[in-house]
Write a protein that holds these residues in place. Structure first.
Motif, PDB file in Angstrom:
ATOM      1  N   SER A   1       0.813  -1.215   0.000  1.00  0.00           N
ATOM      2  CA  SER A   1       0.000   0.000   0.000  1.00  0.00           C
ATOM      3  C   SER A   1       0.847   1.266   0.000  1.00  0.00           C
ATOM      4  N   LEU A   2       2.138   1.107   0.251  1.00  0.00           N
ATOM      5  CA  LEU A   2       3.057   2.256   0.245  1.00  0.00           C
ATOM      6  C   LEU A   2       3.823   2.370  -1.058  1.00  0.00           C
ATOM      7  N   THR A   3       3.395   1.630  -2.077  1.00  0.00           N
ATOM      8  CA  THR A   3       4.044   1.660  -3.385  1.00  0.00           C
ATOM      9  C   THR A   3       3.041   2.086  -4.451  1.00  0.00           C
ATOM     10  N   ASP A   4       3.546   2.307  -5.663  1.00  0.00           N
ATOM     11  CA  ASP A   4       2.681   2.674  -6.797  1.00  0.00           C
ATOM     12  C   ASP A   4       2.488   1.489  -7.738  1.00  0.00           C
ATOM     13  N   ARG A   5       2.491   0.273  -7.195  1.00  0.00           N
ATOM     14  CA  ARG A   5       2.359  -0.930  -8.015  1.00  0.00           C
ATOM     15  C   ARG A   5       1.082  -0.872  -8.856  1.00  0.00           C
ATOM     16  N   ALA A   6       1.204  -1.327 -10.096  1.00  0.00           N
ATOM     17  CA  ALA A   6       0.074  -1.368 -11.019  1.00  0.00           C
ATOM     18  C   ALA A   6      -0.030  -2.767 -11.619  1.00  0.00           C
ATOM     19  N   MET A   7      -1.090  -2.998 -12.364  1.00  0.00           N
ATOM     20  CA  MET A   7      -1.288  -4.307 -12.992  1.00  0.00           C
ATOM     21  C   MET A   7      -0.465  -4.465 -14.262  1.00  0.00           C
ATOM     22  N   THR A   8      -0.258  -3.382 -14.972  1.00  0.00           N
ATOM     23  CA  THR A   8       0.469  -3.420 -16.241  1.00  0.00           C
ATOM     24  C   THR A   8       1.475  -2.283 -16.288  1.00  0.00           C
ATOM     25  N   GLY A   9       2.365  -2.350 -17.247  1.00  0.00           N
ATOM     26  CA  GLY A   9       3.320  -1.283 -17.466  1.00  0.00           C
ATOM     27  C   GLY A   9       4.549  -1.383 -16.570  1.00  0.00           C
ATOM     28  N   PRO A  10       5.402  -0.357 -16.623  1.00  0.00           N
ATOM     29  CA  PRO A  10       6.645  -0.374 -15.834  1.00  0.00           C
ATOM     30  C   PRO A  10       6.410  -0.515 -14.332  1.00  0.00           C
ATOM     31  N   ARG A  11       5.311   0.049 -13.823  1.00  0.00           N
ATOM     32  CA  ARG A  11       5.055  -0.015 -12.381  1.00  0.00           C
ATOM     33  C   ARG A  11       4.653  -1.411 -11.917  1.00  0.00           C
TER      34      ARG A  11
ATOM     35  N   ALA B   1       6.325  -4.170 -12.999  1.00  0.00           N
ATOM     36  CA  ALA B   1       7.597  -4.870 -12.834  1.00  0.00           C
ATOM     37  C   ALA B   1       8.482  -4.215 -11.792  1.00  0.00           C
ATOM     38  N   ASN B   2       8.454  -2.890 -11.737  1.00  0.00           N
ATOM     39  CA  ASN B   2       9.324  -2.166 -10.813  1.00  0.00           C
ATOM     40  C   ASN B   2       8.542  -1.091 -10.055  1.00  0.00           C
ATOM     41  N   PRO B   3       7.735  -1.509  -9.097  1.00  0.00           N
ATOM     42  CA  PRO B   3       6.986  -0.507  -8.318  1.00  0.00           C
ATOM     43  C   PRO B   3       7.925   0.317  -7.458  1.00  0.00           C
ATOM     44  N   GLN B   4       7.563   1.574  -7.280  1.00  0.00           N
ATOM     45  CA  GLN B   4       8.375   2.494  -6.493  1.00  0.00           C
ATOM     46  C   GLN B   4       7.703   2.771  -5.149  1.00  0.00           C
ATOM     47  N   PHE B   5       8.538   2.944  -4.134  1.00  0.00           N
ATOM     48  CA  PHE B   5       8.047   3.302  -2.810  1.00  0.00           C
ATOM     49  C   PHE B   5       7.628   4.767  -2.818  1.00  0.00           C
ATOM     50  N   ILE B   6       6.351   5.036  -2.466  1.00  0.00           N
ATOM     51  CA  ILE B   6       5.840   6.414  -2.517  1.00  0.00           C
ATOM     52  C   ILE B   6       5.340   6.882  -1.153  1.00  0.00           C
ATOM     53  N   GLY B   7       5.621   6.113  -0.113  1.00  0.00           N
ATOM     54  CA  GLY B   7       5.223   6.529   1.227  1.00  0.00           C
ATOM     55  C   GLY B   7       3.721   6.524   1.418  1.00  0.00           C
ATOM     56  N   LEU B   8       3.208   7.607   1.971  1.00  0.00           N
ATOM     57  CA  LEU B   8       1.783   7.693   2.319  1.00  0.00           C
ATOM     58  C   LEU B   8       0.945   8.352   1.226  1.00  0.00           C
ATOM     59  N   ASP B   9       1.478   8.428  -0.004  1.00  0.00           N
ATOM     60  CA  ASP B   9       0.741   9.108  -1.074  1.00  0.00           C
ATOM     61  C   ASP B   9      -0.603   8.450  -1.353  1.00  0.00           C
ATOM     62  N   ASN B  10      -0.634   7.110  -1.326  1.00  0.00           N
ATOM     63  CA  ASN B  10      -1.905   6.422  -1.574  1.00  0.00           C
ATOM     64  C   ASN B  10      -2.936   6.768  -0.510  1.00  0.00           C
ATOM     65  N   TYR B  11      -2.499   6.837   0.744  1.00  0.00           N
ATOM     66  CA  TYR B  11      -3.420   7.154   1.832  1.00  0.00           C
ATOM     67  C   TYR B  11      -3.862   8.615   1.771  1.00  0.00           C
ATOM     68  N   THR B  12      -2.963   9.502   1.358  1.00  0.00           N
ATOM     69  CA  THR B  12      -3.332  10.913   1.197  1.00  0.00           C
ATOM     70  C   THR B  12      -4.407  11.061   0.133  1.00  0.00           C
ATOM     71  N   ALA B  13      -4.214  10.368  -1.001  1.00  0.00           N
ATOM     72  CA  ALA B  13      -5.222  10.416  -2.062  1.00  0.00           C
ATOM     73  C   ALA B  13      -6.518   9.752  -1.622  1.00  0.00           C
ATOM     74  N   LEU B  14      -6.374   8.689  -0.841  1.00  0.00           N
ATOM     75  CA  LEU B  14      -7.554   7.940  -0.390  1.00  0.00           C
ATOM     76  C   LEU B  14      -8.422   8.788   0.529  1.00  0.00           C
TER      77      LEU B  14
ATOM     78  N   THR C   1      -4.674  -1.749  -2.590  1.00  0.00           N
ATOM     79  CA  THR C   1      -4.150  -2.371  -1.382  1.00  0.00           C
ATOM     80  C   THR C   1      -4.273  -1.442  -0.180  1.00  0.00           C
ATOM     81  N   ALA C   2      -4.143  -0.147  -0.415  1.00  0.00           N
ATOM     82  CA  ALA C   2      -4.334   0.820   0.673  1.00  0.00           C
ATOM     83  C   ALA C   2      -5.770   0.771   1.193  1.00  0.00           C
ATOM     84  N   ILE C   3      -6.734   0.620   0.287  1.00  0.00           N
ATOM     85  CA  ILE C   3      -8.136   0.495   0.706  1.00  0.00           C
ATOM     86  C   ILE C   3      -8.326  -0.778   1.510  1.00  0.00           C
ATOM     87  N   ALA C   4      -7.719  -1.878   1.048  1.00  0.00           N
ATOM     88  CA  ALA C   4      -7.827  -3.146   1.779  1.00  0.00           C
ATOM     89  C   ALA C   4      -7.196  -3.040   3.166  1.00  0.00           C
ATOM     90  N   THR C   5      -6.097  -2.306   3.275  1.00  0.00           N
ATOM     91  CA  THR C   5      -5.444  -2.125   4.575  1.00  0.00           C
ATOM     92  C   THR C   5      -6.324  -1.330   5.529  1.00  0.00           C
TER      93      THR C   5
END
Length: 301
Positions: free
Chosen positions: A46-56, A58-71, A275-279
């Motif tokens: 939930s602290l990453t920008d993992r996606a189903m397709t594309g570069p993210r 294969a290589n998700p990046q750590f983005i901290g609490l950005d998902n929770y801020t948007a949520l 995943t942030a929503i699930a958390t």
């Protein structure tokens, strides 16, 4: 002077406690592997920008609490949170528990053939696979379904229940499916109420309602708290029933948190955000658990 115990030497009580806990070690390890491990991994996801397709993907990046801020700044999330709380309170806390208790009390005073028939019909809804029950309920509430057909027999006009009353439909469906569990729990609890207590209350002039509220309910307090906790957590995680019946719609009118998490993760390919929503859903379950444990904590014998 009194001799001091040697350092590093365990007291007899400590050794006994360790001996009692030792058989639980395999269970603790299994829980850590199959529950704590996925929870920690999910929290990290939930602290990453993992996606189903594309570069993210294969290589998700750590983005901290950005998902929770948007949520937490999303109106859609707060709408789903309110729908989830309403769904839990209406279908689990009130619906399943009250109806389960009522059925348990009535069936105990019913004749055996009627008790077996009604109990079997109620349990049938619970033992059905969830996907089968979901499609059966979809057929029941659909425009050309059983409910409108029955209303037509009485000259009443049917409606599109899943379109105009989606949340009410899934609440009723979840009550129908989950009441059997509460009924069985309360039936077993009522069987353990000492008959001499109710007989003494009857001699003292207590009516049926007074015997139930002042004698029966305090005796089965542990069963009530346990059942409330289990039905709440089970209802919090309901997904298949809602997804098959309404898909979270129309719009977002029945989109609870599990449905929203699925849509964000697999429909819109935002796995980290989903995943942030699930958390958050997991944390809500923990809050409900703590509340039940604190408020409904059984009295020490």
């Amino acid at each position: 002077p009194t001799a001091r115990p040697r350092r590093g030497r365990r007291s007899p009580s400590s050794r006994r406690a360790f001996g009692r806990a030792l058989p639980l070690l395999p269970a603790i390890l299994l829980l850590a592997a199959f529950m704590l491990g996925p929870i920690v991994y999910s929290l990290y996801g939930s602290l990453t920008d993992r996606a189903m397709t594309g570069p993210r993907a294969a290589n998700p990046q750590f983005i901290g609490l950005d998902n929770y801020t948007a949520l937490f700044s999303s109106a859609e999330f707060w709408n789903s949170l309110v729908l989830t709380v309403v769904f839990i309170l209406a279908s689990a806390v009130i619906g399943q528990n009250v109806l389960g208790m009522l059925l348990a009390v009535l069936l105990r005073s019913a004749v055996k053939p009627l008790r077996s028939l009604v109990g079997g019909l109620v349990v049938l809804a619970w033992v059905l696979p969830e996907i089968v029950a979901a499609f059966a309920l979809y057929a029941f509430f659909s425009t050309d379904g059983t409910l409108n057909a029955v209303l037509g027999w009485f000259g009443l006009e049917g409606t599109s229940w899943l379109y105009y009353f989606p949340l009410l439909s899934v609440i009723i469906a979840n009550i129908w499916r989950g009441t059997a569990f509460s009924m069985m729990v309360y039936n077993a609890a009522l069987a353990e109420v000492p008959p001499e207590l109710t007989e003494a209350a009857t001699i003292d002039g207590a009516g049926a309602w007074q015997r139930f509220t002042r004698v029966t309910l305090p005796v089965i307090r542990r069963s009530i708290s346990t059942n409330l906790l289990l039905t709440t957590l089970q209802t919090l995680g309901v997904f298949t029933l809602i997804w098959v019946m309404t898909g979270g719609g129309p719009g977002t009118q029945s989109s609870t948190l599990p449905v929203l998490a699925f849509q964000e993760a697999f429909k819109f390919a935002q796995v980290g955000y989903g995943t942030a929503i699930a958390t958050v859903t997991l944390l809500i379950g923990a809050v409900f658990s703590i509340v039940y444990i604190k408020i409904l904590k059984p009295e020490v014998d």
